[in-house]
Design a protein around this motif. Sequence first.
Motif, PDB file in Angstrom:
ATOM      1  N   LEU A 182     -10.313  15.446 -27.268  1.00 37.72           N
ATOM      2  CA  LEU A 182     -11.192  15.988 -28.297  1.00 37.72           C
ATOM      3  C   LEU A 182     -12.280  16.816 -27.626  1.00 37.72           C
ATOM      4  N   HIS A 183     -12.740  17.838 -28.324  1.00 33.34           N
ATOM      5  CA  HIS A 183     -13.744  18.739 -27.765  1.00 33.34           C
ATOM      6  C   HIS A 183     -15.001  17.997 -27.338  1.00 33.34           C
ATOM      7  N   GLN A 184     -15.532  17.155 -28.232  1.00 34.74           N
ATOM      8  CA  GLN A 184     -16.784  16.457 -27.930  1.00 34.74           C
ATOM      9  C   GLN A 184     -16.621  15.446 -26.802  1.00 34.74           C
ATOM     10  N   ILE A 199     -23.640  23.224 -29.260  1.00 37.07           N
ATOM     11  CA  ILE A 199     -24.047  23.993 -30.442  1.00 37.07           C
ATOM     12  C   ILE A 199     -22.828  24.384 -31.277  1.00 37.07           C
ATOM     13  N   TYR A 200     -21.787  24.896 -30.605  1.00 40.00           N
ATOM     14  CA  TYR A 200     -20.612  25.334 -31.361  1.00 40.00           C
ATOM     15  C   TYR A 200     -19.844  24.135 -31.919  1.00 40.00           C
ATOM     16  N   GLY A 201     -19.840  23.021 -31.185  1.00 38.20           N
ATOM     17  CA  GLY A 201     -19.216  21.811 -31.703  1.00 38.20           C
ATOM     18  C   GLY A 201     -19.917  21.327 -32.960  1.00 38.20           C
ATOM     19  N   PHE A 202     -21.253  21.399 -32.954  1.00 39.89           N
ATOM     20  CA  PHE A 202     -22.020  21.037 -34.147  1.00 39.89           C
ATOM     21  C   PHE A 202     -21.699  21.972 -35.306  1.00 39.89           C
ATOM     22  N   PHE A 203     -21.539  23.268 -34.998  1.00 39.85           N
ATOM     23  CA  PHE A 203     -21.189  24.244 -36.032  1.00 39.85           C
ATOM     24  C   PHE A 203     -19.824  23.918 -36.647  1.00 39.85           C
TER      25      PHE A 203
END
Length: 315
Positions: A182-184, A199-203
């Motif tokens: 997973l990305h995170q 930031i992009y993961g939050f987006f």
Amino acid sequence: MSIINTSYIEITTFFLVGMPGLEYAHRWISIPICSVYLIAILGNCTILFIIKTEPSLHEPMYYFLCMLAMSDLGLSLSSLPTMLRIFLFNAPEISSNACFAQEFFIHGFSALESSVLLIMSFDRFLAIHNPLRYSSILTTVRVAQIGIVFSFKSTLLVLPFPFTLRSLRYCKKNQLSHSYCLHQDVMKLACSDNRIDVIYGFFGALCLMVDFILIAVSYILILKTVLGIASKKEQLKALNTCVSHICAVIIFYLPIINLAVVHRFAQHVSPLINVLMANVLLLVPPLMNPIVYCLLCKTKQIRVRVVAKLCQQQL
């Protein structure tokens, strides 16, 4: 691993986890996991086959159900290789490039499923609010256009993930906390600045929540429309058409919300709980959606067609 400038060790292999503390039972655990994958793949393929071969099911609602089945198939096939390697062959290692590719497909199909659930909620609103114009508004061509647009949107949303992860340096830790990438999870292992990924993961997570909010708004509008119907019988009939979709929304979003809450507020929870919840996130929706849509009353047409096909095979 390879040494770069002799100042640090660049990690090119990550290690996934099975069931922490239950490694001795991985072979036995693989039996229910493989059974779930098999049922999920067969169930979703059955839905696709029945809708494709039955002209009476060539309607917008069933076209959207096909999109949901395809996204479920994608989710299952994206995580299947690492699950089998871990639980059947005790091989938890995965190359960095393979890991980045897997997280792209997992996040991509998750975003697509979220989009499809959103489309289906507006489909139900349109069918209840304006039934006379429903067929003229949602033509086959328009349904195809909607599917292409949302597939493109889901792909674009997660396309930066593997590239931003690939740009990071991994030089200290290589142990992931799930049975798939997973990305995170991957970005936490970086020893270089990962603010762009955060930031992009939050987006990306925000986009999923926007889908969920819009689904909730559509159901508020549906409820408002249904309450305006004079007949109680017609009210129940209208609401009954939404039951299967509501179940699909709960099945998809509840594990996501639970996992997010655990990661945010229960950092000291057992690793086994984290792994179990993460596996539920990918295993349960592809398994349950075919069951929900084949057993609930509104979609009994699919169940009838499945039984008819089986009877034909026996004859």
